[in-house]
Design a protein around this motif. Structure first.
Motif, PDB file in Angstrom:
ATOM      1  N   HIS A 195       0.862  -1.182   0.000  1.00 35.18           N
ATOM      2  CA  HIS A 195       0.000   0.000   0.000  1.00 35.18           C
ATOM      3  C   HIS A 195       0.899   1.234   0.000  1.00 35.18           C
ATOM      4  N   VAL A 196       1.031   1.871  -1.178  1.00 34.54           N
ATOM      5  CA  VAL A 196       2.017   2.935  -1.375  1.00 34.54           C
ATOM      6  C   VAL A 196       1.380   4.309  -1.152  1.00 34.54           C
ATOM      7  N   PRO A 197       1.925   5.117  -0.228  1.00 37.33           N
ATOM      8  CA  PRO A 197       1.360   6.457  -0.001  1.00 37.33           C
ATOM      9  C   PRO A 197       1.568   7.357  -1.217  1.00 37.33           C
ATOM     10  N   MET A 198       0.490   8.019  -1.617  1.00 37.42           N
ATOM     11  CA  MET A 198       0.545   8.969  -2.729  1.00 37.42           C
ATOM     12  C   MET A 198      -0.180  10.250  -2.320  1.00 37.42           C
ATOM     13  N   VAL A 211       6.036   9.693   0.725  1.00 37.40           N
ATOM     14  CA  VAL A 211       4.870   9.764  -0.153  1.00 37.40           C
ATOM     15  C   VAL A 211       5.297  10.178  -1.556  1.00 37.40           C
ATOM     16  N   LEU A 212       4.663   9.615  -2.561  1.00 33.69           N
ATOM     17  CA  LEU A 212       4.905  10.019  -3.943  1.00 33.69           C
ATOM     18  C   LEU A 212       4.122  11.294  -4.213  1.00 33.69           C
ATOM     19  N   GLU A 213       4.828  12.346  -4.635  1.00 35.82           N
ATOM     20  CA  GLU A 213       4.213  13.660  -4.786  1.00 35.82           C
ATOM     21  C   GLU A 213       4.399  14.201  -6.197  1.00 35.82           C
ATOM     22  N   VAL A 214       3.420  15.011  -6.610  1.00 36.61           N
ATOM     23  CA  VAL A 214       3.499  15.688  -7.899  1.00 36.61           C
ATOM     24  C   VAL A 214       4.658  16.691  -7.859  1.00 36.61           C
ATOM     25  N   GLY A 215       5.420  16.738  -8.915  1.00 36.28           N
ATOM     26  CA  GLY A 215       6.518  17.691  -8.994  1.00 36.28           C
ATOM     27  C   GLY A 215       7.863  17.126  -8.585  1.00 36.28           C
ATOM     28  N   LEU A 216       7.882  15.938  -7.982  1.00 35.70           N
ATOM     29  CA  LEU A 216       9.164  15.323  -7.653  1.00 35.70           C
ATOM     30  C   LEU A 216       9.877  14.896  -8.934  1.00 35.70           C
ATOM     31  N   SER A 217      11.175  14.851  -8.861  1.00 38.91           N
ATOM     32  CA  SER A 217      11.924  14.345 -10.011  1.00 38.91           C
ATOM     33  C   SER A 217      11.660  12.854 -10.177  1.00 38.91           C
ATOM     34  N   ALA A 218      11.895  12.376 -11.389  1.00 37.84           N
ATOM     35  CA  ALA A 218      11.693  10.950 -11.645  1.00 37.84           C
ATOM     36  C   ALA A 218      12.589  10.102 -10.742  1.00 37.84           C
ATOM     37  N   ASP A 219      13.812  10.559 -10.518  1.00 34.65           N
ATOM     38  CA  ASP A 219      14.730   9.799  -9.650  1.00 34.65           C
ATOM     39  C   ASP A 219      14.211   9.735  -8.219  1.00 34.65           C
ATOM     40  N   MET A 242      -4.431   6.859  -0.389  1.00 30.56           N
ATOM     41  CA  MET A 242      -4.839   8.210  -0.775  1.00 30.56           C
ATOM     42  C   MET A 242      -4.524   8.388  -2.264  1.00 30.56           C
ATOM     43  N   GLY A 243      -3.808   9.470  -2.628  1.00 35.59           N
ATOM     44  CA  GLY A 243      -3.358   9.590  -4.018  1.00 35.59           C
ATOM     45  C   GLY A 243      -4.303  10.287  -4.966  1.00 35.59           C
ATOM     46  N   SER A 244      -5.329  10.980  -4.471  1.00 36.50           N
ATOM     47  CA  SER A 244      -6.251  11.636  -5.404  1.00 36.50           C
ATOM     48  C   SER A 244      -5.541  12.680  -6.256  1.00 36.50           C
TER      49      SER A 244
END
Length: 363
Positions: A195-198, A211-219, A242-244
Protein backbone atom coordinates in the motif's frame (compact mmCIF):
# COMPACT_ATOMS: atom_id res chain seq x y z
CA UNK A 1 -81.21 120.97 -44.78
CA UNK A 2 -77.44 121.03 -44.71
CA UNK A 3 -75.43 117.66 -43.82
CA UNK A 4 -71.83 118.91 -43.83
CA UNK A 5 -70.83 118.63 -40.11
CA UNK A 6 -72.40 115.16 -39.13
CA UNK A 7 -69.86 112.32 -37.70
CA UNK A 8 -70.34 108.65 -38.95
CA UNK A 9 -71.65 106.10 -36.35
CA UNK A 10 -68.54 103.83 -36.43
CA UNK A 11 -66.38 106.78 -35.45
CA UNK A 12 -68.41 107.74 -32.41
CA UNK A 13 -66.79 106.60 -29.06
CA UNK A 14 -70.00 105.48 -27.47
CA UNK A 15 -70.85 103.20 -30.34
CA UNK A 16 -67.35 101.59 -30.34
CA UNK A 17 -67.45 100.94 -26.59
CA UNK A 18 -70.86 99.34 -26.88
CA UNK A 19 -69.70 97.04 -29.63
CA UNK A 20 -66.68 95.89 -27.63
CA UNK A 21 -68.78 95.17 -24.53
CA UNK A 22 -71.22 93.13 -26.58
CA UNK A 23 -68.48 90.98 -28.15
CA UNK A 24 -66.96 90.32 -24.71
CA UNK A 25 -70.32 89.32 -23.21
CA UNK A 26 -70.98 86.97 -26.12
CA UNK A 27 -67.59 85.26 -25.61
CA UNK A 28 -68.20 84.78 -21.87
CA UNK A 29 -71.62 83.30 -22.55
CA UNK A 30 -70.27 80.84 -25.12
CA UNK A 31 -67.47 79.74 -22.73
CA UNK A 32 -69.90 79.10 -19.86
CA UNK A 33 -72.18 77.09 -22.13
CA UNK A 34 -69.33 74.87 -23.29
CA UNK A 35 -68.19 74.28 -19.69
CA UNK A 36 -71.66 73.20 -18.56
CA UNK A 37 -72.01 70.82 -21.52
CA UNK A 38 -68.63 69.16 -20.97
CA UNK A 39 -69.26 68.71 -17.24
CA UNK A 40 -72.53 66.88 -17.90
CA UNK A 41 -70.92 64.55 -20.46
CA UNK A 42 -68.17 63.48 -18.00
CA UNK A 43 -70.54 62.19 -15.31
CA UNK A 44 -70.73 58.35 -15.11
CA UNK A 45 -73.73 56.71 -16.57
CA UNK A 46 -75.89 55.16 -13.80
CA UNK A 47 -75.45 51.37 -13.61
CA UNK A 48 -72.20 51.32 -15.56
CA UNK A 49 -69.10 49.60 -13.83
CA UNK A 50 -65.70 51.10 -14.32
CA UNK A 51 -62.98 48.58 -15.22
CA UNK A 52 -60.41 48.26 -12.41
CA UNK A 53 -56.87 49.32 -13.11
CA UNK A 54 -54.69 46.30 -14.03
CA UNK A 55 -52.61 44.91 -11.18
CA UNK A 56 -49.20 43.41 -12.05
CA UNK A 57 -48.27 40.70 -9.54
CA UNK A 58 -44.59 40.18 -8.80
CA UNK A 59 -43.91 36.45 -9.11
CA UNK A 60 -40.67 34.69 -8.29
CA UNK A 61 -39.08 32.73 -11.13
CA UNK A 62 -39.78 28.99 -10.92
CA UNK A 63 -37.04 26.94 -9.27
CA UNK A 64 -34.83 24.96 -11.62
CA UNK A 65 -35.98 21.44 -12.17
CA UNK A 66 -34.08 18.86 -10.12
CA UNK A 67 -31.99 16.57 -12.22
CA UNK A 68 -32.80 12.92 -12.01
CA UNK A 69 -30.43 10.76 -10.00
CA UNK A 70 -28.10 8.85 -12.30
CA UNK A 71 -28.76 5.16 -12.60
CA UNK A 72 -25.61 3.12 -12.17
CA UNK A 73 -27.02 0.28 -14.22
CA UNK A 74 -27.59 2.64 -17.14
CA UNK A 75 -23.97 3.74 -17.16
CA UNK A 76 -24.55 7.11 -15.46
CA UNK A 77 -21.97 9.11 -13.54
CA UNK A 78 -20.45 7.84 -10.33
CA UNK A 79 -22.76 7.63 -7.37
CA UNK A 80 -22.45 10.49 -4.89
CA UNK A 81 -20.59 9.26 -1.80
CA UNK A 82 -21.33 10.10 1.83
CA UNK A 83 -19.20 12.92 3.23
CA UNK A 84 -15.70 11.94 4.34
CA UNK A 85 -15.37 10.82 7.96
CA UNK A 86 -12.21 11.61 9.90
CA UNK A 87 -10.80 8.39 11.29
CA UNK A 88 -7.28 8.08 12.66
CA UNK A 89 -7.35 4.34 11.98
CA UNK A 90 -7.75 4.80 8.24
CA UNK A 91 -6.44 8.00 6.74
CA UNK A 92 -7.47 6.85 3.28
CA UNK A 93 -11.11 7.02 4.38
CA UNK A 94 -10.66 10.77 4.65
CA UNK A 95 -10.42 10.96 0.89
CA UNK A 96 -13.70 9.25 0.16
CA UNK A 97 -15.31 12.61 -0.50
CA UNK A 98 -13.27 12.73 -3.72
CA UNK A 99 -14.53 9.47 -5.12
CA UNK A 100 -17.56 7.26 -5.28
CA UNK A 101 -18.38 4.25 -3.15
CA UNK A 102 -19.34 2.37 -6.32
CA UNK A 103 -17.56 2.80 -9.64
CA UNK A 104 -19.80 2.77 -12.67
CA UNK A 105 -18.79 1.29 -15.99
CA UNK A 106 -19.68 4.58 -17.69
CA UNK A 107 -17.29 5.18 -20.58
CA UNK A 108 -14.62 7.63 -19.53
CA UNK A 109 -13.73 10.60 -21.74
CA UNK A 110 -10.78 9.89 -24.00
CA UNK A 111 -7.52 10.45 -22.09
CA UNK A 112 -4.99 12.97 -23.34
CA UNK A 113 -2.49 11.37 -25.69
CA UNK A 114 0.51 9.87 -23.93
CA UNK A 115 3.73 11.12 -25.44
CA UNK A 116 5.88 8.54 -27.15
CA UNK A 117 8.44 7.30 -24.68
CA UNK A 118 10.89 4.45 -24.79
CA UNK A 119 9.44 1.84 -22.48
CA UNK A 120 11.83 0.12 -20.11
CA UNK A 121 12.36 -3.58 -20.69
CA UNK A 122 9.62 -5.64 -19.09
CA UNK A 123 10.87 -7.67 -16.18
CA UNK A 124 9.88 -11.21 -15.31
CA UNK A 125 6.26 -11.48 -14.23
CA UNK A 126 6.87 -11.41 -10.48
CA UNK A 127 3.17 -10.78 -9.92
CA UNK A 128 2.34 -14.18 -11.38
CA UNK A 129 5.06 -15.87 -9.33
CA UNK A 130 3.63 -14.42 -6.10
CA UNK A 131 -0.06 -14.73 -7.05
CA UNK A 132 -2.20 -17.35 -5.37
CA UNK A 133 -3.57 -20.09 -7.62
CA UNK A 134 -6.79 -19.20 -9.40
CA UNK A 135 -9.69 -21.08 -7.80
CA UNK A 136 -12.01 -23.11 -9.97
CA UNK A 137 -14.98 -20.87 -10.68
CA UNK A 138 -17.25 -23.12 -12.75
CA UNK A 139 -18.44 -20.02 -14.59
CA UNK A 140 -19.69 -18.38 -11.41
CA UNK A 141 -19.11 -14.67 -10.75
CA UNK A 142 -16.00 -13.91 -8.70
CA UNK A 143 -15.33 -11.37 -5.94
CA UNK A 144 -11.97 -10.09 -4.71
CA UNK A 145 -11.83 -8.38 -1.30
CA UNK A 146 -8.83 -6.07 -0.88
CA UNK A 147 -8.10 -4.85 2.64
CA UNK A 148 -5.52 -2.09 2.85
CA UNK A 149 -4.16 0.29 5.51
CA UNK A 150 -2.88 -2.85 7.22
CA UNK A 151 0.03 -3.03 9.64
CA UNK A 152 -0.45 0.23 11.56
CA UNK A 153 -3.16 -1.05 13.90
CA UNK A 154 -1.53 -4.38 14.75
CA UNK A 155 -4.47 -5.85 16.67
CA UNK A 156 -7.10 -5.20 13.99
CA UNK A 157 -4.70 -6.17 11.22
CA UNK A 158 -4.21 -9.53 12.95
CA UNK A 159 -7.98 -10.03 13.29
CA UNK A 160 -8.42 -9.32 9.59
CA UNK A 161 -5.67 -11.79 8.67
CA UNK A 162 -7.43 -14.48 10.71
CA UNK A 163 -10.53 -14.36 8.48
CA UNK A 164 -11.06 -17.15 6.00
CA UNK A 165 -9.47 -16.31 2.66
CA UNK A 166 -8.27 -15.86 0.15
CA UNK A 167 -8.37 -12.12 0.86
CA UNK A 168 -5.92 -9.68 -0.69
CA UNK A 169 -4.14 -7.85 2.12
CA UNK A 170 -2.24 -4.64 1.36
CA UNK A 171 0.23 -3.50 4.01
CA UNK A 172 1.39 0.05 4.64
CA UNK A 173 4.98 0.67 3.65
CA UNK A 174 5.83 2.44 6.91
CA UNK A 175 4.18 0.01 9.33
CA UNK A 176 6.39 -1.38 12.11
CA UNK A 177 7.41 -5.01 11.78
CA UNK A 178 5.60 -5.09 8.44
CA UNK A 179 7.71 -7.92 7.00
CA UNK A 180 6.66 -10.32 9.75
CA UNK A 181 3.01 -9.24 9.59
CA UNK A 182 2.88 -9.75 5.82
CA UNK A 183 4.62 -13.12 6.05
CA UNK A 184 2.13 -14.38 8.64
CA UNK A 185 -0.79 -13.26 6.46
CA UNK A 186 0.60 -15.12 3.45
CA UNK A 187 1.05 -18.29 5.52
CA UNK A 188 -2.67 -18.05 6.33
CA UNK A 189 -3.49 -18.17 2.61
CA UNK A 190 -3.93 -14.50 1.73
CA UNK A 191 -2.47 -12.64 -1.25
CA UNK A 192 -0.21 -9.66 -0.55
CA UNK A 193 0.08 -6.13 -1.92
CA UNK A 194 2.07 -3.02 -0.99
CA UNK A 195 0.00 0.00 0.00
CA UNK A 196 2.02 2.93 -1.38
CA UNK A 197 1.36 6.46 0.00
CA UNK A 198 0.54 8.97 -2.73
CA UNK A 199 -0.25 12.67 -2.52
CA UNK A 200 -3.90 13.58 -1.79
CA UNK A 201 -5.68 16.69 -3.02
CA UNK A 202 -5.98 18.27 0.43
CA UNK A 203 -2.89 19.26 2.37
CA UNK A 204 -4.77 18.59 5.60
CA UNK A 205 -4.47 14.83 5.03
CA UNK A 206 -1.17 13.19 5.95
CA UNK A 207 -0.46 10.16 3.73
CA UNK A 208 2.67 9.26 5.70
CA UNK A 209 6.42 9.24 5.02
CA UNK A 210 8.07 8.71 1.63
CA UNK A 211 4.87 9.76 -0.15
CA UNK A 212 4.91 10.02 -3.94
CA UNK A 213 4.21 13.66 -4.79
CA UNK A 214 3.50 15.69 -7.90
CA UNK A 215 6.52 17.69 -8.99
CA UNK A 216 9.16 15.32 -7.65
CA UNK A 217 11.92 14.34 -10.01
CA UNK A 218 11.69 10.95 -11.65
CA UNK A 219 14.73 9.80 -9.65
CA UNK A 220 13.13 10.83 -6.36
CA UNK A 221 9.85 9.09 -7.20
CA UNK A 222 11.81 5.93 -7.98
CA UNK A 223 13.81 6.22 -4.76
CA UNK A 224 10.68 6.56 -2.62
CA UNK A 225 8.91 3.75 -4.46
CA UNK A 226 11.98 1.54 -4.11
CA UNK A 227 11.99 2.16 -0.36
CA UNK A 228 8.34 1.10 -0.07
CA UNK A 229 8.84 -2.00 -2.19
CA UNK A 230 11.83 -3.05 -0.10
CA UNK A 231 9.87 -3.27 3.16
CA UNK A 232 8.65 -6.85 2.61
CA UNK A 233 8.32 -9.33 -0.24
CA UNK A 234 5.94 -11.89 -1.69
CA UNK A 235 3.48 -9.33 -3.09
CA UNK A 236 1.79 -9.18 -6.50
CA UNK A 237 1.88 -5.41 -6.87
CA UNK A 238 0.81 -2.11 -5.35
CA UNK A 239 -2.30 -0.05 -4.76
CA UNK A 240 -2.43 3.61 -3.87
CA UNK A 241 -2.91 4.94 -0.34
CA UNK A 242 -4.84 8.21 -0.77
CA UNK A 243 -3.36 9.59 -4.02
CA UNK A 244 -6.25 11.64 -5.40
CA UNK A 245 -3.70 14.25 -6.51
CA UNK A 246 -0.85 12.01 -7.59
CA UNK A 247 -2.90 9.42 -9.51
CA UNK A 248 -4.33 12.30 -11.56
CA UNK A 249 -0.85 13.42 -12.61
CA UNK A 250 0.23 11.74 -15.83
CA UNK A 251 3.91 12.60 -15.46
CA UNK A 252 4.26 11.05 -12.02
CA UNK A 253 2.19 8.00 -12.90
CA UNK A 254 4.35 7.32 -15.96
CA UNK A 255 7.38 7.04 -13.69
CA UNK A 256 5.51 4.62 -11.41
CA UNK A 257 4.27 2.49 -14.31
CA UNK A 258 7.73 2.35 -15.84
CA UNK A 259 9.09 1.02 -12.57
CA UNK A 260 6.27 -1.53 -12.16
CA UNK A 261 6.87 -2.72 -15.72
CA UNK A 262 10.58 -3.16 -15.03
CA UNK A 263 9.85 -5.09 -11.83
CA UNK A 264 7.04 -7.22 -13.28
CA UNK A 265 4.41 -6.01 -10.79
CA UNK A 266 0.68 -5.28 -11.05
CA UNK A 267 -1.22 -2.11 -10.18
CA UNK A 268 -4.61 -1.93 -8.48
CA UNK A 269 -6.14 1.55 -8.67
CA UNK A 270 -8.02 2.38 -5.47
CA UNK A 271 -9.81 5.12 -7.47
CA UNK A 272 -9.68 7.84 -4.84
CA UNK A 273 -10.21 10.34 -7.65
CA UNK A 274 -12.46 10.27 -10.68
CA UNK A 275 -9.60 11.95 -12.57
CA UNK A 276 -7.17 9.09 -12.07
CA UNK A 277 -5.02 8.22 -15.06
CA UNK A 278 -3.99 4.88 -13.56
CA UNK A 279 -5.80 2.63 -16.02
CA UNK A 280 -4.71 4.26 -19.27
CA UNK A 281 -1.12 4.72 -18.07
CA UNK A 282 -0.88 1.09 -16.95
CA UNK A 283 -2.33 -0.07 -20.26
CA UNK A 284 0.16 2.02 -22.22
CA UNK A 285 3.08 0.60 -20.24
CA UNK A 286 1.86 -2.97 -20.41
CA UNK A 287 1.42 -3.19 -16.63
CA UNK A 288 -1.21 -5.71 -15.45
CA UNK A 289 -3.87 -3.73 -13.63
CA UNK A 290 -7.38 -3.55 -12.28
CA UNK A 291 -9.48 -0.94 -10.49
CA UNK A 292 -11.72 -1.27 -7.47
CA UNK A 293 -15.47 -1.27 -8.01
CA UNK A 294 -16.86 -0.83 -4.49
CA UNK A 295 -15.68 0.86 -1.30
CA UNK A 296 -16.93 -1.11 1.68
CA UNK A 297 -16.52 1.14 4.67
CA UNK A 298 -16.60 4.87 4.00
CA UNK A 299 -19.23 4.51 6.72
CA UNK A 300 -17.79 2.07 9.24
CA UNK A 301 -21.09 0.78 10.63
CA UNK A 302 -21.75 -2.92 10.25
CA UNK A 303 -25.07 -2.32 8.48
CA UNK A 304 -23.43 -0.08 5.91
CA UNK A 305 -20.62 -2.57 5.20
CA UNK A 306 -23.19 -5.33 4.75
CA UNK A 307 -25.09 -3.12 2.29
CA UNK A 308 -21.86 -2.47 0.37
CA UNK A 309 -21.15 -6.19 0.25
CA UNK A 310 -24.60 -6.66 -1.26
CA UNK A 311 -23.67 -4.05 -3.88
CA UNK A 312 -20.49 -5.98 -4.54
CA UNK A 313 -22.48 -9.16 -5.17
CA UNK A 314 -24.85 -7.31 -7.50
CA UNK A 315 -21.94 -5.86 -9.45
CA UNK A 316 -20.22 -9.24 -9.75
CA UNK A 317 -23.45 -10.93 -10.83
CA UNK A 318 -23.91 -8.38 -13.62
CA UNK A 319 -20.30 -8.04 -14.82
CA UNK A 320 -18.75 -11.38 -13.86
CA UNK A 321 -16.26 -9.98 -11.34
CA UNK A 322 -16.02 -7.31 -8.66
CA UNK A 323 -13.22 -5.81 -6.58
CA UNK A 324 -14.17 -4.31 -3.21
CA UNK A 325 -11.77 -2.38 -0.98
CA UNK A 326 -12.10 -2.13 2.79
CA UNK A 327 -10.03 -1.38 5.87
CA UNK A 328 -9.31 -2.97 9.25
CA UNK A 329 -12.27 -1.46 11.11
CA UNK A 330 -14.33 -3.34 13.68
CA UNK A 331 -17.49 -2.98 11.57
CA UNK A 332 -15.73 -4.27 8.47
CA UNK A 333 -14.26 -7.26 10.29
CA UNK A 334 -17.62 -8.18 11.80
CA UNK A 335 -19.48 -7.80 8.51
CA UNK A 336 -16.92 -9.88 6.59
CA UNK A 337 -16.88 -12.58 9.27
CA UNK A 338 -20.61 -13.08 8.75
CA UNK A 339 -20.56 -12.67 4.97
CA UNK A 340 -17.68 -14.92 3.91
CA UNK A 341 -19.01 -18.34 5.05
CA UNK A 342 -22.19 -18.15 2.93
CA UNK A 343 -20.64 -16.64 -0.21
CA UNK A 344 -20.30 -19.90 -2.12
CA UNK A 345 -23.86 -20.92 -1.31
CA UNK A 346 -25.04 -17.64 -2.83
CA UNK A 347 -23.34 -18.56 -6.09
CA UNK A 348 -20.05 -16.60 -5.90
CA UNK A 349 -16.37 -17.51 -5.70
CA UNK A 350 -13.96 -15.58 -3.47
CA UNK A 351 -10.71 -15.01 -5.35
CA UNK A 352 -7.44 -13.14 -4.85
CA UNK A 353 -7.26 -9.90 -6.80
CA UNK A 354 -4.69 -11.44 -9.17
CA UNK A 355 -7.47 -13.66 -10.54
CA UNK A 356 -9.50 -10.62 -11.57
CA UNK A 357 -6.39 -9.10 -13.16
CA UNK A 358 -5.87 -12.29 -15.18
CA UNK A 359 -9.52 -12.26 -16.27
CA UNK A 360 -9.30 -8.65 -17.45
CA UNK A 361 -12.58 -7.86 -15.66
CA UNK A 362 -11.12 -5.33 -13.26
CA UNK A 363 -10.85 -2.52 -15.80
Amino acid sequence: MLMGNKTPLWERPAVLVGLMVGVLALGVAIGMALGLWSGKSSKPVPGAEQAPAPVIAATAPPPPAASAAPDEDEGGPLLAPPPPRPDPGSSEALEFGHASDVVSLAPAPPPPPIPEVKLPPAGAAVWLKNALPTPKTGGRPVIAIVIDDLGIDRRRSERMAQLKGPLTLSYMTYADDVARQAHDARVRGHELMVHVPMQPQSRSYDPGPEVLEVGLSADEIRRRLDWGLSRFDGYVGINNHMGSRFTSDAAGMRVVMGELRRRGLAFIDSVTSERTVGAETARHYGVPFAARHVFLDNDQGVAHVRAQLAKTEAYARKHGAAIAIGHPHDGTIEALAGWLPGLEARGFVLVPVSTVVRMGNGQ
